[in-house]
Design a protein around this motif. Structure first.
Motif, mmCIF file in Angstrom:
data_model
loop_
_atom_site.group_PDB
_atom_site.id
_atom_site.type_symbol
_atom_site.label_atom_id
_atom_site.label_comp_id
_atom_site.label_asym_id
_atom_site.label_seq_id
_atom_site.Cartn_x
_atom_site.Cartn_y
_atom_site.Cartn_z
ATOM 1 N N LEU A 145 25.374 -29.368 -30.550
ATOM 2 C CA LEU A 145 26.269 -30.356 -29.004
ATOM 3 C C LEU A 145 26.884 -29.306 -28.122
ATOM 4 O O LEU A 145 27.661 -30.236 -27.550
ATOM 5 C CB LEU A 145 26.684 -31.532 -29.817
ATOM 6 N N ALA A 146 27.326 -28.789 -29.391
ATOM 7 C CA ALA A 146 28.618 -27.312 -28.743
ATOM 8 C C ALA A 146 28.592 -27.155 -27.248
ATOM 9 O O ALA A 146 29.187 -26.470 -26.215
ATOM 10 C CB ALA A 146 29.252 -27.123 -29.339
ATOM 11 N N GLN A 192 39.558 -25.572 -31.407
ATOM 12 C CA GLN A 192 39.554 -25.740 -33.043
ATOM 13 C C GLN A 192 42.170 -25.837 -32.788
ATOM 14 O O GLN A 192 42.510 -25.169 -31.626
ATOM 15 C CB GLN A 192 40.149 -23.827 -33.235
ATOM 16 N N TRP A 193 42.606 -25.771 -34.025
ATOM 17 C CA TRP A 193 44.085 -25.859 -34.349
ATOM 18 C C TRP A 193 44.116 -25.749 -35.399
ATOM 19 O O TRP A 193 43.427 -26.154 -36.428
ATOM 20 C CB TRP A 193 44.456 -27.424 -33.613
ATOM 21 N N GLU A 228 47.272 -24.368 -45.265
ATOM 22 C CA GLU A 228 47.028 -24.305 -43.826
ATOM 23 C C GLU A 228 45.271 -23.473 -43.739
ATOM 24 O O GLU A 228 44.961 -22.784 -44.520
ATOM 25 C CB GLU A 228 47.793 -23.091 -43.681
ATOM 26 N N GLY A 229 45.077 -24.337 -42.558
ATOM 27 C CA GLY A 229 43.384 -23.625 -42.516
ATOM 28 C C GLY A 229 43.695 -23.992 -40.801
ATOM 29 O O GLY A 229 44.793 -24.793 -40.130
ATOM 30 N N VAL A 230 42.032 -23.156 -40.383
ATOM 31 C CA VAL A 230 41.286 -23.644 -38.929
ATOM 32 C C VAL A 230 40.675 -25.117 -39.218
ATOM 33 O O VAL A 230 40.114 -25.078 -39.474
ATOM 34 C CB VAL A 230 41.255 -22.599 -38.339
ATOM 35 N N HIS A 231 40.706 -26.501 -37.973
ATOM 36 C CA HIS A 231 40.366 -27.409 -38.173
ATOM 37 C C HIS A 231 39.598 -27.277 -36.288
ATOM 38 O O HIS A 231 40.360 -27.129 -36.084
ATOM 39 C CB HIS A 231 40.522 -28.587 -38.223
ATOM 40 N N THR A 232 38.372 -27.469 -36.680
ATOM 41 C CA THR A 232 37.837 -27.733 -35.467
ATOM 42 C C THR A 232 37.277 -28.710 -35.384
ATOM 43 O O THR A 232 36.580 -29.973 -36.025
ATOM 44 C CB THR A 232 36.098 -26.535 -35.664
ATOM 45 N N ARG A 251 35.779 -31.831 -37.429
ATOM 46 C CA ARG A 251 36.084 -33.409 -37.403
ATOM 47 C C ARG A 251 35.884 -34.676 -37.370
ATOM 48 O O ARG A 251 35.975 -35.564 -37.562
ATOM 49 C CB ARG A 251 38.423 -33.323 -37.661
ATOM 50 N N LEU A 252 35.530 -34.642 -35.676
ATOM 51 C CA LEU A 252 35.028 -35.606 -34.629
ATOM 52 C C LEU A 252 33.768 -35.686 -35.281
ATOM 53 O O LEU A 252 33.795 -37.868 -35.396
ATOM 54 C CB LEU A 252 35.145 -34.965 -33.404
ATOM 55 N N LEU A 253 32.363 -35.430 -35.622
ATOM 56 C CA LEU A 253 31.345 -36.353 -35.929
ATOM 57 C C LEU A 253 32.055 -36.793 -37.695
ATOM 58 O O LEU A 253 30.861 -37.759 -37.672
ATOM 59 C CB LEU A 253 30.906 -34.673 -36.104
#
Length: 394
Positions: free
Chosen positions: A152-153, A162-163, A172-176, A180-182
């Motif tokens: 899909l990307a 990412q943020w 702390e972590g990195v979210h894509t 999260r959206l899916l």
């Protein structure tokens, strides 16, 4: 005049469990659909659990893999989606609207709000931007039919953005965006999990656009789900019902009143059965043994489990988050654990010797061989591992 509620002893509860959950030889089912209907839901967090739970209850387990895949991915009579307690389950297709209205809507609202809040804290784009990405993602998924997040990307590159979540904190972590959206779209009932990449134990699942279903009244949906569950799993306490559904206690009480649930006395206190379900089973279940997978819906069906699972066995059978591992059952009680070794052997161990004699040992051995035969060359490792499972699988 006050009527004293009928007492339902643990032995009767274990008989109900055996018969209604299709765990005896005479009650085994002919299809995965029959099994899901009898249990209301199959745990779907670990894909292998769905197949192992079905295989334990099919009259002919040799068809477990092709028949379950048919139901999930061809006929779509079973649907894997988020349900109670924000957990992934497999439901009969006719229950999806009930589950979505009774439990999904409230969770979905919280999930979307949390996503927008986390993005705002990190200085990520706003809700308008997210809506654009969402619409493009759904359009791409509709064109493809089924797709992974990576696929899909390719169509919507913004899914790769990412943020940093909780900067400076120990978590702390990195979210894509895609992750999260899916997840949010899944909880909202807009997309569902499709056929996996690889075999039936694979965790790499594709996504598909969800089929349309009617929008139901929340209270009516909660009543329908509770009636269905009590019929399959009753009696249960109010605490059991609140835990299984994930609802507020006021919602549980409203649904109990709406369906005319009947009060009974349990060793744990006040319990409930579905209207008209006070009569005891017509006879005892025949002796039975079963090897059930980690997260099996029977093992995870109630919050208060002493009537079928001795408290002293819990440290060996659960992981640190409360997920049950593979369990060995004899006549309605959990008596041990099992695991698959690298060579395919099904190893099992009795942890409660007080409940097991020669007949039980022989029956458990037959059940273990039954699992070995249909699983064949596939190697299964539970997603949530427990101390005794790790030891047995070594």
């Amino acid at each position: 005049m006050t009527v004293t509620p009928r007492h339902i002893a643990p032995a009767e509860r274990r008989t109900r469990l055996a018969l209604r959950h299709r765990l005896t030889a005479s009650t085994r089912a002919g299809s995965p659909e029959e099994i899901a209907d009898s249990l209301v839901a199959l745990h779907g967090t670990d894909p292998a659990t769905v197949y192992l739970a079905v295989g334990a209850r099919l009259a002919d387990p040799s068809g477990t893999v092709p028949e379950t895949a048919r139901a999930l991915y061809e006929d779509r009579t079973l649907v894997r989606m988020h349900g109670m307690r924000h957990t992934v389950f497999v439901f009969p297709a006719e229950l999806t609207a009930v589950v979505h209205a009774s439990t999904g809507l409230a969770v979905a609202a919280r999930e979307r709000a949390a996503l927008l809040k986390d993005m705002a804290k990190a200085g990520a784009p706003d809700a308008v931007w997210l809506k654009e990405v969402e619409d493009a993602t759904l359009a791409a998924l509709a064109r493809r039919g089924q797709a992974t997040a990576a696929e899909l990307a390719e169509d919507e590159p913004r899914l790769r953005e990412q943020w940093v979540y909780a900067p400076g904190k120990n978590y702390e972590g990195v979210h894509t965006v895609s992750t999260r959206l899916l997840r949010v779209l899944g909880v909202e009932g807009k997309i569902v999990r499709g056929r996996p990449l690889g075999g039936w134990t694979s965790n790499q699942l594709r996504w598909a656009v969800a089929s349309a279903h009617p929008e139901l009244d929340v209270a009516e949906a909660q009543s329908a789900l509770l009636r269905r569950w009590l019929t399959a799993c009753g009696p249960a306490t109010e605490a059991d019902l609140k835990w299984w559904t994930g609802w507020r206690v006021t919602e549980v009480r409203r649904a109990l009143a709406s369906i005319g649930a009947e009060r009974v006395a349990l060793d744990e206190g006040v319990g409930y059965v579905a209207a008209g379900d006070l009569a005891p089973p017509s006879g005892p279940a025949e002796p039975w043994a079963a090897l059930l997978p980690g997260l099996d819906p029977t093992a995870m069906g109630w919050q208060q489990r002493d009537w079928y699972l001795p408290p002293e066995l819990r440290p060996a059978l659960f992981d640190g988050s409360g997920n049950v591992g593979p369990t060995v059952w004899w006549n309605g009680r959990v008596v041990g654990s099992w695991a698959q070794r690298p060579d395919g052997e099904i190893a099992w161990r009795v942890l409660d010797r007080t409940a097991v004699g020669r007949e039980a040992e022989a029956a458990i051995g037959v059940a273990a061989e039954r699992v070995r035969e249909w699983v064949g060359a596939t190697r299964v490792t539970p997603r949530f591992r427990t101390p005794v499972e790790r030891e047995l699988s070594a």
